[in-house]
Every structure is written in structure tokens, then in C-alpha cells.
Design a protein around this motif. Sequence first.
Motif, PDB file in Angstrom:
ATOM      1  N   ARG A  63       0.857  -1.178   0.000  1.00  0.00           N
ATOM      2  CA  ARG A  63       0.000   0.000   0.000  1.00  0.00           C
ATOM      3  C   ARG A  63       0.902   1.239   0.000  1.00  0.00           C
ATOM      4  NH1 ARG A  63      -5.581   1.471   0.054  1.00  0.00           N
ATOM      5  NH2 ARG A  63      -5.553   3.649   0.644  1.00  0.00           N
ATOM      6  N   SER A  64       0.834   2.028  -1.056  1.00  0.00           N
ATOM      7  CA  SER A  64       1.634   3.238  -1.156  1.00  0.00           C
ATOM      8  C   SER A  64       1.148   4.246  -0.120  1.00  0.00           C
ATOM      9  CB  SER A  64       1.524   3.821  -2.564  1.00  0.00           C
ATOM     10  OG  SER A  64       2.268   5.008  -2.646  1.00  0.00           O
ATOM     11  N   VAL A  65       2.078   4.825   0.625  1.00  0.00           N
ATOM     12  CA  VAL A  65       1.745   5.809   1.642  1.00  0.00           C
ATOM     13  C   VAL A  65       1.997   7.216   1.092  1.00  0.00           C
ATOM     14  CG1 VAL A  65       2.310   6.655   3.949  1.00  0.00           C
ATOM     15  CG2 VAL A  65       2.280   4.200   3.496  1.00  0.00           C
ATOM     16  N   ASN A  70      11.805  11.653  -6.005  1.00  0.00           N
ATOM     17  CA  ASN A  70      12.962  10.763  -5.818  1.00  0.00           C
ATOM     18  C   ASN A  70      12.844   9.822  -4.634  1.00  0.00           C
ATOM     19  OD1 ASN A  70      14.552  11.744  -7.988  1.00  0.00           O
ATOM     20  ND2 ASN A  70      14.962  13.583  -6.802  1.00  0.00           N
ATOM     21  N   LEU A  71      11.650   9.728  -4.024  1.00  0.00           N
ATOM     22  CA  LEU A  71      11.509   8.958  -2.791  1.00  0.00           C
ATOM     23  C   LEU A  71      10.069   8.481  -2.659  1.00  0.00           C
ATOM     24  CD1 LEU A  71      13.250   8.394  -0.197  1.00  0.00           C
ATOM     25  CD2 LEU A  71      12.193  10.425   0.770  1.00  0.00           C
ATOM     26  N   ALA A  72       9.882   7.239  -2.187  1.00  0.00           N
ATOM     27  CA  ALA A  72       8.532   6.709  -1.977  1.00  0.00           C
ATOM     28  C   ALA A  72       8.480   5.953  -0.658  1.00  0.00           C
ATOM     29  CB  ALA A  72       8.128   5.792  -3.123  1.00  0.00           C
ATOM     30  N   PHE A  73       7.303   5.968  -0.035  1.00  0.00           N
ATOM     31  CA  PHE A  73       7.055   5.245   1.210  1.00  0.00           C
ATOM     32  C   PHE A  73       5.930   4.253   0.938  1.00  0.00           C
ATOM     33  CE2 PHE A  73       8.817   9.306   2.327  1.00  0.00           C
ATOM     34  CZ  PHE A  73       9.652   9.054   3.395  1.00  0.00           C
ATOM     35  N   THR A  74       6.155   2.982   1.265  1.00  0.00           N
ATOM     36  CA  THR A  74       5.176   1.935   1.006  1.00  0.00           C
ATOM     37  C   THR A  74       5.056   1.042   2.229  1.00  0.00           C
ATOM     38  OG1 THR A  74       5.892   1.916  -1.309  1.00  0.00           O
ATOM     39  CG2 THR A  74       4.564   0.063  -0.585  1.00  0.00           C
ATOM     40  N   ASP A  91      17.337   1.735  -4.313  1.00  0.00           N
ATOM     41  CA  ASP A  91      17.841   1.311  -3.008  1.00  0.00           C
ATOM     42  C   ASP A  91      16.655   1.321  -2.055  1.00  0.00           C
ATOM     43  OD1 ASP A  91      20.611   1.195  -3.727  1.00  0.00           O
ATOM     44  OD2 ASP A  91      20.720   3.377  -3.551  1.00  0.00           O
ATOM     45  N   LEU A  92      16.653   0.405  -1.082  1.00  0.00           N
ATOM     46  CA  LEU A  92      15.542   0.298  -0.138  1.00  0.00           C
ATOM     47  C   LEU A  92      16.027   0.436   1.300  1.00  0.00           C
ATOM     48  CD1 LEU A  92      13.744  -2.902  -1.508  1.00  0.00           C
ATOM     49  CD2 LEU A  92      13.366  -0.531  -2.189  1.00  0.00           C
ATOM     50  N   ILE A  93      15.194   1.064   2.106  1.00  0.00           N
ATOM     51  CA  ILE A  93      15.366   1.063   3.550  1.00  0.00           C
ATOM     52  C   ILE A  93      14.080   0.455   4.095  1.00  0.00           C
ATOM     53  CG2 ILE A  93      15.614   2.443   5.638  1.00  0.00           C
ATOM     54  CD1 ILE A  93      16.985   4.525   3.700  1.00  0.00           C
ATOM     55  N   VAL A  94      14.199  -0.637   4.833  1.00  0.00           N
ATOM     56  CA  VAL A  94      13.043  -1.361   5.350  1.00  0.00           C
ATOM     57  C   VAL A  94      13.022  -1.202   6.866  1.00  0.00           C
ATOM     58  CG1 VAL A  94      11.921  -3.612   5.541  1.00  0.00           C
ATOM     59  CG2 VAL A  94      13.200  -3.035   3.458  1.00  0.00           C
ATOM     60  N   ILE A  95      11.908  -0.709   7.387  1.00  0.00           N
ATOM     61  CA  ILE A  95      11.728  -0.574   8.831  1.00  0.00           C
ATOM     62  C   ILE A  95      10.636  -1.560   9.230  1.00  0.00           C
ATOM     63  CG2 ILE A  95      11.160   0.973  10.739  1.00  0.00           C
ATOM     64  CD1 ILE A  95      11.949   3.297   8.785  1.00  0.00           C
ATOM     65  N   LEU A  96      10.999  -2.586   9.976  1.00  0.00           N
ATOM     66  CA  LEU A  96      10.035  -3.605  10.378  1.00  0.00           C
ATOM     67  C   LEU A  96       9.185  -3.056  11.530  1.00  0.00           C
ATOM     68  CD1 LEU A  96       9.223  -6.440   9.492  1.00  0.00           C
ATOM     69  CD2 LEU A  96      10.745  -7.341  11.239  1.00  0.00           C
ATOM     70  N   ILE A 141      11.097   2.393   2.359  1.00  0.00           N
ATOM     71  CA  ILE A 141      11.446   3.669   1.750  1.00  0.00           C
ATOM     72  C   ILE A 141      12.328   3.346   0.549  1.00  0.00           C
ATOM     73  CG2 ILE A 141      12.540   5.911   2.101  1.00  0.00           C
ATOM     74  CD1 ILE A 141      12.118   5.382   5.166  1.00  0.00           C
ATOM     75  N   SER A 142      11.903   3.777  -0.632  1.00  0.00           N
ATOM     76  CA  SER A 142      12.665   3.464  -1.837  1.00  0.00           C
ATOM     77  C   SER A 142      13.087   4.747  -2.543  1.00  0.00           C
ATOM     78  CB  SER A 142      11.840   2.595  -2.786  1.00  0.00           C
ATOM     79  OG  SER A 142      10.617   3.221  -3.098  1.00  0.00           O
ATOM     80  N   SER A 143      14.305   4.716  -3.055  1.00  0.00           N
ATOM     81  CA  SER A 143      14.817   5.856  -3.795  1.00  0.00           C
ATOM     82  C   SER A 143      15.649   5.356  -4.962  1.00  0.00           C
ATOM     83  CB  SER A 143      15.672   6.737  -2.896  1.00  0.00           C
ATOM     84  OG  SER A 143      16.142   7.853  -3.610  1.00  0.00           O
TER      85      SER A 143
END
Length: 155
Positions: A63-65, A70-74, A91-96, A141-143
Motif C-alpha cells: 500500500r503506497s503511503v 525521488n523517494l517513496a514510502f510503502t 535502493d531500499l530502507i526497510v523498517i520492520l 522507503i525506496s529511492s
Amino acid sequence: MGSSIKQATIEGILYGILLSLVLLGIIWLARDKEINFVSHETNLKVINLISEKFGKKGEISRRSVAQYENLAFTLVSIGKAEEPHIHQKSDLIVILLEGEGEMNIDGEKKYVEKGDIIFIPKNKVHFFVNKGINPALALVISSPPLQKEDYLPVK
């Protein structure tokens, strides 16, 4: 022409600095896993909403937030496991946010749990295996922002 390249380079550097500051803030706030941005009950409601509206318990739901240039939160809910894949451009940053499991990045396995932050560079084979009884929920978070053509399954 040269000034537009310089401007694009400066914008890229500024976005990188901004992303770094955001990450440092998140890491600083998450250093004590008892600090929650959202309550456990709210996380479970979000997991249930995603599972009901966007997939079944054993599936992966996204679900896209928010999305910027240049940046997305899902928000991503994973019931069981992802298939191995790469993102060719992002590149991805994943916060569990909820759950636990095993994160596999380029053959290296690491146990992760609620509150952990994982960096996944582009072109690295990765997948998550849910080891808990409930779906895991992560903020990704993807960029640059993920695109369908960026996702490549790996066998």
C-alpha cells in the motif's frame, strides 16, 4: 547544458543529505525498541486492513503511503515469504513495524524483528521469510520510487 547538470547534481546531493538526516533521526528514535511511533494495536489494525483489502494472509500486500519525485514510502505486509528478487534501480530502507523473520540479502541470512532497520542496495538479491504467526508489516522507503519494471525475480 552544464548548469542543468550542476543543478541536477546539487539536487541529488541535497536529497542524499536529507535522506541521511531522516535515517539518522529514525535510527536515533528507534534505538530503544520500546519507543513506538504508533501503538501496537494500531499496527495490528493496519496489518488487518492491508490483509483484508489488498491480499490474503499468505500473500504479500503493498500500500503506497506517499510518493515524491525521488523517494517513496510503502507499507508492505508479508504473510509467509517473498520470492528472491532484485530492484534494478532502487535502493531500499526497510523498517520492520511488526513481526519477525529472516531477511536474506545476497545469500546472507539475518534474523530481524520489530524495530529493526535494514538497508538493501539496488541489484542485490533479497527476500524476507516471515517466521511469526501473524503477517509482518514493514515501511519500505525506496529511492528512486519503485516501478514495476524495476522488480526482477531471481531463480
